[in-house]
Design a protein around this motif. Structure first.
Motif, short mmCIF file in Angstrom:
data_model
loop_
_atom_site.label_atom_id
_atom_site.label_comp_id
_atom_site.label_asym_id
_atom_site.label_seq_id
_atom_site.Cartn_x
_atom_site.Cartn_y
_atom_site.Cartn_z
N ARG A 118 0.86 -1.18 0.00
CA ARG A 118 0.00 0.00 0.00
C ARG A 118 0.89 1.23 0.00
O ARG A 118 1.85 1.31 0.76
CB ARG A 118 -0.93 0.02 1.21
N VAL A 120 1.04 5.61 0.01
CA VAL A 120 0.31 6.81 0.41
C VAL A 120 0.92 8.02 -0.28
O VAL A 120 2.14 8.22 -0.22
CB VAL A 120 0.34 7.00 1.94
N SER A 124 -4.25 10.34 -0.56
CA SER A 124 -4.64 9.18 -1.37
C SER A 124 -3.92 7.92 -0.89
O SER A 124 -2.71 7.94 -0.63
CB SER A 124 -4.32 9.42 -2.85
N SER A 125 -4.68 6.83 -0.80
CA SER A 125 -4.12 5.52 -0.48
C SER A 125 -4.26 4.64 -1.72
O SER A 125 -5.34 4.54 -2.31
CB SER A 125 -4.87 4.90 0.69
N GLU A 127 -3.62 0.86 -3.38
CA GLU A 127 -3.35 -0.56 -3.18
C GLU A 127 -2.55 -1.07 -4.37
O GLU A 127 -2.90 -0.81 -5.53
CB GLU A 127 -4.66 -1.32 -3.04
#
Length: 362
Positions: A118, A120, A124-125, A127
């Motif tokens: 993940r 960052v 915003s994150s 995947e």
């Protein structure tokens, strides 16, 4: 462990002919953190630049969530000098992305399907799912078939013939025998084949030892981004002179090796499908991969609206001052969850470099 008098440090300085550039120990310290022995030195198959590359990648993997992964790679490094290829793909992805993200973290395995990483960026994150593009068995079979038919043609070529053979898919035993029969029957300058399967050409070598045969692929040959080929033949001395048997065999690449790894991930996503997702492919083992994906991948993205984008990269590229990734990024225009514009600026650059001797973690 960060021991400046470790066996690894002494080994590296010796390999560098007594030179210990500024920054060398920082890279070695990163390797030593995953090796539970101050007496370890790499096996003969590993050179100093491999170790520096490993250190440069590990130096970018700085989030505490990677501790379990780094602990797990120690046995592989001790045994072979390198992590397992799937783990290496994850570490390489994290290292490549790290300078562009506020942080990149590993996602621990669970009973549920989860992404591998993940990232960052601001609020915003993202995947990130990682896949390694292995050279498929189908491609290995073609290589072995090429070697077999090459050796048998070379024996025929000792009769002062020169052969060039093209074949697309793995040859059956019957096809091999037919090719050899045609090779023995064809006159000089002749050709035979089966459309979109194989073509054989025969010629007489030039007295100067250069090739006289046309090596341009047949008109039905597909565009390939790398061309596997086997050259060579036998040499023998007959009547006081050297006779050679020039043979060239070219074969088609398996396109399934390129699309299948991504297809499997895209069809069974581990990401949540409710946010931004990035699919990262280590394509180092796939010949001409960046060209192939540039021409073919955009057509597949319309089927994967849950994927925000695909990052295809090659690792293991050594340049004079560091370790380089080459990559291509494909944004998915139909995804409802696009990647942040800030990140897209970096993903369009096409290459990144982790410098060896003045490298500092981001």
């Amino acid at each position: 462990m960060t021991d400046h008098d470790s066996a690894l440090t002494r080994w590296c300085v010796d390999q560098l002919e007594g030179v210990a550039p500024a920054g060398l120990q920082r890279l070695l310290d990163r390797v030593l953190t995953v090796i539970d022995s101050k007496d370890w030195v790499p096996p003969p198959s590993v050179n100093v630049w491999d170790i520096l590359s490993l250190g440069a990648v590990l130096a970018r993997v700085d989030h505490p969530s990677f501790r379990s992964i780094l602990a797990s790679i120690s046995p592989s490094i001790v045994r072979s000098g390198w992590p397992e290829i799937d783990t290496w793909a994850e570490l390489s992805t994290a290292a490549l992305l790290r300078p562009w993200f506020d942080e990149v973290m590993a996602i621990p395995p669970s009973d549920h399907r989860t992404p591998d990483l993940r990232g960052v960026v601001g609020t915003s994150s993202i995947e990130i799912e990682v896949v390694h593009g292995h050279q498929k068995e189908e491609q290995r079979l073609r290589g072995r078939a090429a070697a077999t038919v090459h050796g048998r043609l070379a024996r025929l070529a000792l009769q002062t013939k020169e052969f060039v053979l093209f074949f697309l898919d793995t040859l059956s035993d019957r096809e091999v025998e037919l090719i050899l029969q045609r090779a023995s029957e064809l006159p000089l300058g002749g050709a035979a084949g089966v459309h979109e399967r194989w073509q054989l050409r025969v010629s007489s070598p030039n007295p100067q030892g250069t090739s006289a045969i046309e090596t341009t692929p047949p008109s039905w040959w597909p565009r390939q981004y790398a061309q596997p080929v086997q050259f060579g033949g036998f040499f023998q001395i007959a009547q006081g002179r050297v006779e050679r048997s020039p043979v060239q065999v070219q074969w088609g690449l398996s396109t399934r090796a390129y699309i299948n790894p991504l297809q499997r991930k895209a069809d069974r996503p581990q990401a949540s499908a409710s946010g931004i997702s990035l699919l990262a492919l280590d394509a180092t083992e796939l010949p001409g991969a960046l060209g192939w994906y540039k021409d073919n991948l955009p057509g597949h993205l319309s089927l994967w609206d849950h994927v925000s984008g695909v990052l295809v990269f090659n690792t293991g590229i050594l340049v004079p001052d560091g370790y380089q990734w080459k990559y291509q990024f494909f944004a998915n225009p139909i995804s409802p969850h696009p990647l942040p514009a800030h990140l897209l600026q970096y993903l369009g650059l096409g290459r990144d470099l982790a410098q060896f001797f003045d490298f500092a973690p981001p």
